[in-house]
Design a protein around this motif. Sequence first.
Motif, PDB file in Angstrom:
ATOM      1  N   GLU A  31     -99.327  14.316  29.696  1.00 31.25           N
ATOM      2  CA  GLU A  31     -98.895  15.648  29.276  1.00 31.25           C
ATOM      3  C   GLU A  31    -100.024  16.668  29.404  1.00 31.25           C
ATOM      4  O   GLU A  31     -99.815  17.779  29.881  1.00 31.25           O
ATOM      5  CB  GLU A  31     -98.380  15.607  27.830  1.00 31.25           C
ATOM      6  N   ASN A  35    -100.127  19.900  31.898  1.00 34.57           N
ATOM      7  CA  ASN A  35    -100.295  21.264  31.408  1.00 34.57           C
ATOM      8  C   ASN A  35    -101.428  21.970  32.138  1.00 34.57           C
ATOM      9  O   ASN A  35    -101.314  23.140  32.496  1.00 34.57           O
ATOM     10  CB  ASN A  35    -100.583  21.267  29.904  1.00 34.57           C
ATOM     11  N   LYS A  81     -92.527  28.172  30.550  1.00 38.26           N
ATOM     12  CA  LYS A  81     -92.175  27.756  31.909  1.00 38.26           C
ATOM     13  C   LYS A  81     -90.721  27.974  32.292  1.00 38.26           C
ATOM     14  O   LYS A  81     -90.400  28.083  33.473  1.00 38.26           O
ATOM     15  CB  LYS A  81     -92.597  26.297  32.116  1.00 38.26           C
ATOM     16  N   GLY A  95     -94.143  20.671  33.365  1.00 31.30           N
ATOM     17  CA  GLY A  95     -93.521  20.689  32.045  1.00 31.30           C
ATOM     18  C   GLY A  95     -92.429  21.735  32.008  1.00 31.30           C
ATOM     19  O   GLY A  95     -92.312  22.554  32.911  1.00 31.30           O
ATOM     20  N   ALA A 100     -94.505  18.821  24.266  1.00 33.78           N
ATOM     21  CA  ALA A 100     -95.677  17.955  24.277  1.00 33.78           C
ATOM     22  C   ALA A 100     -96.689  18.328  23.200  1.00 33.78           C
ATOM     23  O   ALA A 100     -97.085  17.483  22.400  1.00 33.78           O
ATOM     24  CB  ALA A 100     -96.318  17.976  25.657  1.00 33.78           C
TER      25      ALA A 100
END
Length: 616
Positions: A31, A35, A81, A95, A100
């Motif tokens: 994760e 990112n 996002k 993502g 997360a």
Amino acid sequence: MSDIIQLLPDHVANQIAAGEVVQRPASAVKELLENAVDAGSTKIDLIIKDAGKTLIQVVDNGCGMTETDARMSFERHATSKIKNADDLFAIKTKGFRGEALASMAAIAHVELKTKIVDIDLGSQIIIEGSEIISQEPVSCNNGTSLSIKNLFYNVPARRNFLKSNGVETRHIIDEFERVALTHPDIHFTMNHNGNEVFNLASSGLRQRVVNVLGKKYNDRLVPIEEYTNILNVTGYIVKPEFSKRTRGEQFFFVNNRFIKSTYLNHSVTSAFRELIAKDQFPSYFIYLEVEPNTIDINIHPTKTEIKFEDEKSIYAIIHSAVKNSLGKYNIAPSLDFTQETSFNVPPLKEGQTIVQPVIKVNPGFNPFETNKESSINSFKKKNISQQQLTANLDFLNQNKSQNSKSADNISDNRGLEQNWTELVDAETEIKTYQLHQKFILTQTSSGLLIINQQRAHQQILFEQFIFELNRNTAETQKLMFPKTIELNNSDFELIREVLNEIKNIGFDIEVFGKNTLAINGLPIGVEEANCEKIIEEFIQQIKNNANEISANNKNALAMSLARSSSIKNGRKLSSEEMNTLVDQLFACETPYLSPNGKPIIIKVNEEELDQRFDRK
Ligand code: ADP
Ligand code: MG
């Protein structure tokens, strides 16, 4: 009646969600790396302590966050996002769920430092168990640094469930490699307990594959390329002769996302069929590009599975792309009809037809059978093996009692040393005979012994290694010419985890520069000629049994080292070697059965032989 339904408090909801998103340190690594990639970074550093159990930190030079965004990023379903449901079908980032950071903050001590370019001061947030401990301005570099400390500190069940450091490190490396292989243009580094594991400069794809997997791969890769309306395929396959006995190096990426697909894997594997042995797996790095609206990446929280709209065509295209490059690079055996000279078949005369040759056999013929009905016969066979079993057990018992009788007056520290020749009549001349370069035949006063040479040697080494592991006083036989072995980063890391134990067993091995081991000596009884093979095979075994072989599991460790170090079937043995082997085998505590219960010796009694010859 009163109402009983209520909304869960955020920190509880987050902790539940965390269970899905973060299963182990490696999931947090994934994760955080993703990112950092989404933030447009050109350099990403991963820093790990104790296989991620104590610390996972990712430092990037990406876009950073404003003060408010920094705070917001830990909220559940907080994401920059996507904005609406339609965006779900055109996802270009890794993502999009916004789960997360909220999840990790619920189950760890998290520290965030982040700064966007336009502002002088960044912000720092410390958050533990979903609770903000502090938020203040801080001077820091552009980009983001996220540290996850003491993962699962408040979920003991999870924490206790974590595997050995070796296993967890392996998972982290897997995730790291997947991200690194997706973005060769980004400079990635990984550091574990102060050791640099990877330092992958920005490069092209081929160079990235080689940097991740090791220099050897430079000559092994064959490009693959196919452009169609539905799908573009690019990447590399590894020449068939370098196929592995583990599934390890099989990578599919779809729109820059690592995925797993048994279905697509089959399309590659079947293209390799006939070029590799049955128990081998081809290695590949295949990148697929499809319209984002033809796939559904939303079906799994950790997102390694994916649904395609037109799976069948994709299967076919990949299959033919692989075949194509296998053929183009002349890897597949091709039939060249103009050059075929090995068979000179005369042309058929007019009216002549080809008749298949016939071989006459009697399918019922059995050299061991007198002409009784087969059912009776198989019954008898069963009977015999039953007898054989009993005889075996007798043999075992008889030998055990001899052992204990003689144990008193033997000074050897293992207490069980017993010369197998004692089992033989004084008049009998002892001979050993090798059959098919894999069995040793010899005799005792009561019958024939068939010894499996590989298992015998494994057993001898296994008992020796276990003994050494418990005493830490292994004897080493120095190599005349020390050897160095260069490994790739992840293999090197695997060995490092168990290096101390290997040394205790009697391997004199040192770290000798980056990714290189120097072998200076081997345990007594291990053949010098194969020391690279031993290490390679040992690594394969760690990979195959990642959950078992670890510094804490002495049995598994000793077993797998014994396996890799033993002489193999197919090795010719001199009489002297055979005698020593049999001698040592009978000095073992358990000469008859391997640790996993397989027979090492089969005994055929004289009686049984008599019986077989006299059977009517
Ligand atoms: P997602 O990645 O699904 O959006 P996350 O919980 O991983 O959800 O992150 C939440 C948000 O925090 C992201 O959408 C992004 O805006 C911001 N963020 C997280 N990590 C970084 C980073 N390394 N650099 C910049 N922004 C980040
Ligand atoms: Mg994310």
